[in-house]
Design an enzyme around this catalytic site. Structure first.
Site, PDB file in Angstrom:
ATOM      1  N   ASN A   1      -0.407  96.340  80.712  1.00  0.00           N
ATOM      2  CA  ASN A   1       0.104  95.130  80.056  1.00  0.00           C
ATOM      3  C   ASN A   1      -1.015  94.116  79.943  1.00  0.00           C
ATOM      4  OD1 ASN A   1       2.019  93.169  79.117  1.00  0.00           O
ATOM      5  ND2 ASN A   1       2.049  92.277  81.176  1.00  0.00           N
TER       6      ASN A   1
ATOM      7  N   HIS B   1      -1.528  90.006  79.949  1.00  0.00           N
ATOM      8  CA  HIS B   1      -0.788  88.801  80.340  1.00  0.00           C
ATOM      9  C   HIS B   1      -1.702  87.584  80.155  1.00  0.00           C
ATOM     10  CE1 HIS B   1       2.275  86.504  82.439  1.00  0.00           C
ATOM     11  NE2 HIS B   1       1.304  85.912  83.109  1.00  0.00           N
TER      12      HIS B   1
HETATM   13  C1  GAR Z   1      -0.046  87.368  74.056  1.00  0.00           C
HETATM   14  O1  GAR Z   1      -0.639  86.142  74.402  1.00  0.00           O
HETATM   15  C2  GAR Z   1       0.292  88.153  75.318  1.00  0.00           C
HETATM   16  O2  GAR Z   1      -0.650  88.002  76.338  1.00  0.00           O
HETATM   17  C3  GAR Z   1       1.599  87.521  75.702  1.00  0.00           C
HETATM   18  O3  GAR Z   1       2.288  87.332  74.495  1.00  0.00           O
HETATM   19  C4  GAR Z   1       1.332  87.143  73.437  1.00  0.00           C
HETATM   20  C5  GAR Z   1       1.636  88.130  72.358  1.00  0.00           C
HETATM   21  O4  GAR Z   1       0.843  87.893  71.227  1.00  0.00           O
HETATM   22  N1  GAR Z   1       2.334  88.363  76.605  1.00  0.00           N
HETATM   23  C6  GAR Z   1       3.152  87.900  77.519  1.00  0.00           C
HETATM   24  O5  GAR Z   1       3.381  86.718  77.678  1.00  0.00           O
HETATM   25  C7  GAR Z   1       3.815  88.967  78.365  1.00  0.00           C
HETATM   26  N2  GAR Z   1       4.418  88.397  79.501  1.00  0.00           N
HETATM   27  P1  GAR Z   1       0.743  88.976  70.077  1.00  0.00           P
HETATM   28  O6  GAR Z   1       2.184  89.382  69.726  1.00  0.00           O
HETATM   29  O7  GAR Z   1       0.075  88.266  68.939  1.00  0.00           O
HETATM   30  O8  GAR Z   1      -0.038  90.147  70.579  1.00  0.00           O
END
Ligand code: GAR
Length: 192
Positions: free
Chosen positions: A112, A114
């Protein structure tokens, strides 16, 4: 934890819930000649996820199923992963929590990304928390997924400086740019 055998790219599924910029970035990475992975399936828990458009754009199978009944959804996903011979899963902005049982079936093969320097700020609103706490650095982490939320072994992390002018939105953009470098680097680290 997972080693690539021979020259075959490891068949990977990417799980998303939203924009999918990390998904797009991973797809591009997977197409590089020496990339250890191919992306063969996109899963989303919602048909509203913008990132699903990359399924058509890059001709990758997609599967959508809400987590209304997580047990049934996970069973369907596991079936599909099996059918498609998927061996590795990248969570990329996936906002559902996978069950212990699911994780056990893919033990050590789910990672994952984060948007914080774990173990700081597990869960949601990481950028808001970092700014509220007057942190000088934020960042992102790629880690193995275990049954405990955002707590698996860290693979790679990248720090991002927080400036006085930053708000959660500007910080999220800065961190996301680094996520796009960090995720492929973490995958290379695992398989090379
Ligand atoms: C990213 O910043 C990722 O790190 C975060 O959501 C965003 C998705 O962006 N993930 C989380 O918060 C998981 N807990 P994206 O859809 O443009 O890849």
């Amino acid at each position: 934890m997972v080693k690539l055998t021979g020259l075959k790219k490891i068949k990977t599924a990417v799980f998303i819930s939203g924009t999918g910029s990390n998904l797009k970035n991973l797809i591009k990475f997977s197409k590089i000649k020496n990339s250890p992975m191919s992306i063969d399936l996109i899963f989303s828990n919602t048909s509203k996820a913008k990132g699903l458009r990359f399924s058509n754009q890059f001709n990758i199978k997609k599967y959508i199923s809400s987590f209304k009944d997580p047990k049934i959804t996970e069973a369907k996903i596991l079936n599909l992963l099996n059918r498609e011979a998927i061996k590795f899963i990248c969570l990329a902005g996936f906002m559902k929590i996978l069950s212990k049982n699911f994780i056990k079936k893919f033990n050590g093969k789910i990672i994952n990304i984060h948007p914080s320097l774990l173990p700081k700020y597990k869960g949601l609103d990481t950028h808001k928390k970092a700014i509220q706490n007057k942190d000088e650095v934020a960042g992102c982490t790629v880690h193995y997924v275990t049954a405990k939320l955002d707590s698996g072994k860290v693979i790679l992390q990248k720090e991002v400086k927080i400036s006085k002018k930053d708000n959660p939105t500007s910080l999220a953009k800065k961190v996301l740019r680094q996520e796009h470098k960090l995720y492929p680097a973490a995958i290379k680290k695992i398989f090379n």
